[in-house]
Motif scaffolding. Structure first.
Motif, PDB file in Angstrom:
ATOM      1  N   ARG A   1      41.450  43.678  37.416  1.00 43.04           N
ATOM      2  CA  ARG A   1      41.212  44.261  38.733  1.00 43.04           C
ATOM      3  C   ARG A   1      41.017  43.178  39.789  1.00 43.04           C
ATOM      4  O   ARG A   1      41.590  43.237  40.877  1.00 43.04           O
ATOM      5  CB  ARG A   1      39.990  45.184  38.684  1.00 43.04           C
ATOM      6  N   LEU A   2      40.237  42.156  39.452  1.00 41.36           N
ATOM      7  CA  LEU A   2      40.024  41.060  40.394  1.00 41.36           C
ATOM      8  C   LEU A   2      41.314  40.291  40.653  1.00 41.36           C
ATOM      9  O   LEU A   2      41.578  39.861  41.781  1.00 41.36           O
ATOM     10  CB  LEU A   2      38.938  40.116  39.866  1.00 41.36           C
ATOM     11  N   GLU A   3      42.137  40.148  39.628  1.00 37.04           N
ATOM     12  CA  GLU A   3      43.416  39.465  39.795  1.00 37.04           C
ATOM     13  C   GLU A   3      44.340  40.261  40.713  1.00 37.04           C
ATOM     14  O   GLU A   3      45.007  39.690  41.584  1.00 37.04           O
ATOM     15  CB  GLU A   3      44.063  39.274  38.425  1.00 37.04           C
ATOM     16  N   GLU A   4      44.368  41.585  40.543  1.00 36.12           N
ATOM     17  CA  GLU A   4      45.191  42.429  41.419  1.00 36.12           C
ATOM     18  C   GLU A   4      44.706  42.361  42.862  1.00 36.12           C
ATOM     19  O   GLU A   4      45.508  42.286  43.798  1.00 36.12           O
ATOM     20  CB  GLU A   4      45.170  43.876  40.928  1.00 36.12           C
ATOM     21  N   GLU A   5      43.396  42.371  43.063  1.00 36.68           N
ATOM     22  CA  GLU A   5      42.861  42.274  44.415  1.00 36.68           C
ATOM     23  C   GLU A   5      43.200  40.931  45.043  1.00 36.68           C
ATOM     24  O   GLU A   5      43.489  40.841  46.232  1.00 36.68           O
ATOM     25  CB  GLU A   5      41.344  42.480  44.404  1.00 36.68           C
ATOM     26  N   LEU A   6      43.178  39.873  44.242  1.00 39.51           N
ATOM     27  CA  LEU A   6      43.498  38.553  44.751  1.00 39.51           C
ATOM     28  C   LEU A   6      44.984  38.439  45.084  1.00 39.51           C
ATOM     29  O   LEU A   6      45.358  37.799  46.074  1.00 39.51           O
ATOM     30  CB  LEU A   6      43.109  37.491  43.718  1.00 39.51           C
TER      31      LEU A   6
END
Length: 85
Positions: free
Chosen positions: A53-58
């Motif tokens: 999820r954090l990777e997608e947001e980044l």
């Protein structure tokens, strides 16, 4: 007659209750295996889900990155109401 039976049961209680408990346990175990669903669907670990999820947001906005700098005073976190400004 009853006092003799009760004395026998009282003195031999572990030898009488162990087989009864074993039979009840076996019946309960088999009944539970018949009634319950043993299938648990696979799900990714929480840490992996969070990382994705954090990777997608980044990847959506690569310029929006928090700096690795602490923003607040550590001692001001849990201040009692009498010590607040």
């Amino acid at each position: 007659m009853w006092p003799i039976i009760m004395q026998f049961l009282r003195s031999n209680a572990p030898y009488i209750t162990l087989p009864i408990a074993a039979v009840v346990g076996v019946i309960g175990y088999n009944l539970e295996s018949l009634l319950s669903d043993k299938y648990t669907p696979y799900s990714k670990p929480i840490q992996d889900q969070r990382d994705e999820r954090l990777e997608e947001e980044l990847l959506k906005d690569p310029t929006n990155v928090k700096k690795l700098k602490y923003q607040e005073n550590v001692l001001g976190k849990n201040v009692s109401p009498s010590l607040q400004d």
